[in-house]
Enzyme design. Structure first.
Site, short mmCIF file in Angstrom:
data_model
loop_
_atom_site.label_atom_id
_atom_site.label_comp_id
_atom_site.label_asym_id
_atom_site.label_seq_id
_atom_site.Cartn_x
_atom_site.Cartn_y
_atom_site.Cartn_z
N GLU A 169 -3.74 56.05 63.39
CA GLU A 169 -3.86 55.24 64.61
C GLU A 169 -3.07 55.97 65.74
O GLU A 169 -2.38 55.41 66.59
CB GLU A 169 -3.34 54.04 64.47
CG GLU A 169 -4.31 53.07 63.58
CD GLU A 169 -5.56 52.87 64.06
OE1 GLU A 169 -5.82 53.02 65.37
OE2 GLU A 169 -6.53 52.67 63.05
N GLY A 170 -3.12 57.31 65.75
CA GLY A 170 -2.08 57.93 66.69
C GLY A 170 -1.00 58.45 66.06
O GLY A 170 -0.06 57.50 65.89
#
Lengths: 592, 592
Positions: free
Chosen positions: A435-436
């Site tokens: 998620e980043g």
């Protein structure tokens, strides 16, 4: 096998003592009386501790296997997933129009903490489904909603997010997956996606893939990206399942952890897909899922740390080794328990003060999400948007470090797989990446969120601190142990913001070189704010004559530990921020 | 597969520019001219990078297996071990009277760094053998030396250390393994030992176990402990192998990492053993191995970090993702390489400045060991004894963190096993635990080493700093970037020592609550001292007109990064030390 006890008391403390949710003006919150939420949490906690937690080690050991093109999940996952579905846990905060229970998001967060702590890999199957639900709920057509949402709400079907490609991770502008428009309004999707969590499995009838791809005419980079719904099995007009779509599993990745979740290479070979949301606005649609997903990952950070902490405490009480330096505390035994040793205490206090502070920050963020969704509160939305990279980046960095500390309490017994402490560490590690990656969170924080709306959300955060200090300034005890340290830390944060404002425009590298330290500086201040509010809440309960003095006193002592030993790290982070770009950028590329 | 290039240039820098070893008055050092050590390092580096490193992933994947009571090591290990033996690498610093090459310890450290970086699990087989060699060399009878040393020197036989039992790890006083004296002067050893690295394998004809056990009459606790030589196969009078001894492998542990090394449960069922050293003085004999072993583990910490760093740099150069914030640096490509991003630089600089500083500290420690052994230099012995827990505890904590950073550069590709970054993290994790968990190192440092000899070694360390500062105080550039920060950090260390002196006697918990932070505070100061000396050495080379300006300039820039961004952490650690026992010990045991 590791233990897991549902931390219902601690969650209740955050919901009611800290946030006093049932008295907040958010629609739906008035139903959340303490008795009600306790019953919900107890039921979720029972499922988590009795059914889901025992499968955690099983999932790690067995992993997922690709058999004739289909993924098999570990033993017991299917039954447990069924129970989760039947208990309505996947539908808790979903729209009642599509079979959801319509509870606020904060209740979903609170119950999910326990499911994640019990078995992170297992809970990802429903977590990702919820992400797909959200995207379709916000961006889908009426027909798409009717077709997919009821099935996603109860996890009869599950969902995935397909972003990454072999050469395009953070930089989605480079993705190559193509969407070719067809005469019937559908698209043919062709390309390869990697690192697709829950990409295939045997827990649900159908899997709804949300896929980023490039349709003609959108231009270069991220501008050309659209989001598509690509079901594993096509859905007939009557809702029944039709033929297999042109999407297949290329491989399951061997990973450091979360073995119980299938991380797949997905091949799209002219798979039929339907546009979700506007053409060439796929990034926006994806970001709808992203903020929620990032808070969810921050939650994973401290939830796994909570589970690891519980085991570390149990071991520290049980394992006897050495004698207390101040004299034997277990004189009739062969040695004293580990927990008498100051350095073991330090270790446990670092874990405990982190986990409880993190839980408060996540819950506050969820409250802001609810305000933003249920009240259209733009200020709340701005603030939670600012907090999101901190929740994701800081809580997962610290959560991972916390599992390492828990493992350390076990000594050599923590390094062998038998006790499950290694699994907590290996599982928690992914939260810093997906998620980043956390460096990207820091970039998002400093490069985008800080200056968003002319700095309004950042000002709002400082205002929260100011109000908290003002509200309690007459409380002398709170002042010395909490308000003063919070004020000092807040000044460090302000100084860092000032530094970025002065440097940012003329030397962007100076801001970005300090972005990671800024994220941690911000995280500590946020946890300091949470601990100040929790200590104030505990003092109130004590003043009100609670019968559970020991509990509330432990909150204050734990908070004091954080304020005294952890929060002052803000000065070190500020110092680093101020060193700017020069030390970081001094070498030529070939000098590394 | 991960890359590994032998860092010969950097090791040469430490040996010659920093320590100027060939001109030191230590016997044997005058042979260590730069050309000679370079040839040795190149040869060791070739073996490490070409033969041993490619087996690292193999060892991780295949692990060790117990087959019919015998452990099988991974494919290729036996051949590589043979080459290591034949190259004389296991005998480098061993006594020529027993077939060793008689080189100083510092050369053993320097070559071992590369073997460990290439394949830590593999190198443990010879590393532990060297420990057994040392113990027998110091404490053995003439007969024992003649019997065992020649075989251990060339690793025809290997060695193990048997300390831990299921209920007794740090607290060896509780161990239960018994030694019953026999009429022939031997003992029968009975008991169970766990976590025995290289406990069994197929790389050598015989395995010489050194076993701590309790012989009658020694009293309670550690006082009753003696050390025994227990060979896997009994050795006949003519040196040939006799019958199998009563020691067997109960199990191989499944571990988080170092899968290529067999970690065994060893069962001693009346195995024949011979006393090594004095009766009931086993702990002392064991500690002979321990100090050397602990420096060796500190070395593992930064050696694995070096390997991980090399891969992170390669990936950061190769992987294109996003654009530099100051404008495209690879305009004709689809994106810029990761290494243009400031936060990636920060990450890489943290790794680089740690690894190079750690290498210097380990080499300096090895130099002090050589002074102590070859010159009977008591001051050097005292100083290295003080530094040992710092080398072990700080370098492994930082080394592990450094591998996590390297893994982070890879994003999702770091989490899958394919690229080997997960293995570096999983392998490095054990270094914080074995040979005394790092909390025990901190306890040893604060509880014993600090006050040893009335504080003389601690004073000697401060004197080293003072002399370094004095020596270069006229160099204005060095003063601002190195001497001043070193002075400030050194003051923090002094203040912490003062705090312990004031508190230690009346409130031992106050000292021990700060022991872990003190270990890190000390570690940073030690690395700050090393960087100051390295920068001075680099400036000298530049002033002398070196043809390799870029290299020496990169040393100074890397050092400046450490002094500017890492060293100031001493203030945070001092702040924590000064909070004393209260925050740490505030909770009752049942409040955790």
């Amino acid at each position: 096998m590791p233990i897991f006890a549902a931390p219902v008391r601690d969650i209740q403390f955050v919901l009611h003592d800290l946030l006093d949710i049932s008295r907040q003006d958010v629609p739906g919150y008035s139903d959340l009386e303490a008795e009600f939420t306790e019953a919900v949490l107890e039921a979720a906690g029972k499922l988590a501790s009795e059914i889901i937690a025992p499968l955690n080690a099983v999932g790690d050991r067995q992993g997922c296997h690709l058999e004739n093109g289909v993924v098999r999940t570990p033993e017991g996952f299917k039954d447990a997933f069924e129970q989760m579905r039947e208990g309505g846990w996947t539908a808790l905060d979903c729209d009642p129009d599509f079979g959801g229970q319509g509870m606020p998001y904060i209740m979903s967060l609170a119950t999910n903490e326990m499911f994640v702590a019990a078995n992170m890999a297992f809970n990802m199957y429903q977590g990702l489904t919820h992400g797909a639900y959200s995207a379709i709920h916000v961006h889908g057509s009426a027909e798409q909603k009717a077709t997919y949402l009821p099935k996603l709400v109860n996890c009869e079907w599950t969902g995935t997010m397909n972003l990454t490609e072999p050469h395009a991770g953070t930089d989605l502008g480079m993705l190559r997956t193509k969407a070719e428009p067809q005469d019937d309004g559908s698209y043919l999707i062709t390309g390869q996606k990697i690192f697709i969590s829950a990409g295939d499995h045997d827990l649900a009838e159908n899997i709804i893939h949300l896929v980023l791809a490039k349709a003609p005419g959108g231009g270069e980079g991220t501008k050309g990206i659209s989001l598509f719904i690509v079901p594993k099995f096509l859905v007939n007009a009557d809702g029944s399942l039709g033929e297999r779509n042109g999407v297949s599993v290329g491989n399951i990745e061997e990973k450091m952890g979360i073995h119980g979740n299938s991380t797949c290479v997905m091949n799209y070979d002219g798979a039929k897909g339907w546009l979700l949301g506007d053409l060439h606005k796929g990034m926006r649609a994806m970001f709808t899922m992203m903020n929620e997903a990032r808070i969810g990952v921050g939650l994973q950070g401290y939830a796994v740390a909570e589970a690891a902490y519980q085991n570390a405490v149990a071991y520290a009480r049980d394992r006897v080794q050495g004698r207390a330096v101040t004299g034997a505390e277990n004189p009739t035994g062969p040695a004293d328990p580990l927990i008498v040793h100051p350095d073991i205490r330090r270790n446990l206090m670092e874990q405990k003060s982190f986990v409880e502070g993190a839980r408060a920050l996540a819950a506050w963020s969820a409250y802001l999400v609810d305000r933003s969704h249920r009240l259209d509160d733009a200020a709340a939305e701005g603030l939670v948007s600012l907090l999101t990279p901190v929740v994701k980046g800081f809580l997962t960095d610290m959560g991972f470090a916390s599992t390492v500390q828990a493992q350390q309490v076990y000594g050599g017994h923590g390094y062998i797989e038998e006790h499950g402490m290694s699994q907590f560490v290996r599982d928690a590690r992914i939260t810093m990446i997906y998620e980043g990656a956390n460096g990207v969170q820091a970039l998002d924080l400093v490069g985008r969120k800080l200056a968003a709306e002319g700095g309004k959300p950042m000002m709002a955060f400082f205002e929260e601190i100011k109000q908290t200090i003002k509200q309690h300034e007459d409380d002398a005890d709170l002042k010395a142990s909490f308000l003063d340290p919070l004020k000092a830390a807040s000044k460090d944060l302000q100084a860092a913001v000032m530094f970025f404002m002065e440097q940012g425009m003329k030397n962007p590298n100076a801001a970005l070189a300090g972005s990671y330290d800024f994220m941690h500086l911000f995280g500590h201040v946020a946890l300091g704010l949470m601990w100040t509010r929790m200590a104030a809440a505990a003092r109130k309960a004590l003043a009100d004559g609670t019968s559970d003095r020991e509990y509330y006193e432990s909150k204050i002592a734990t908070g004091r530990f954080y304020m005294t030993r952890q929060l002052p790290l803000t000065a070190a982070h500020l110092g680093r921020v101020r060193t700017g770009a020069d030390p970081v950028m001094a070498l030529a590329e070939d000098q590394f």
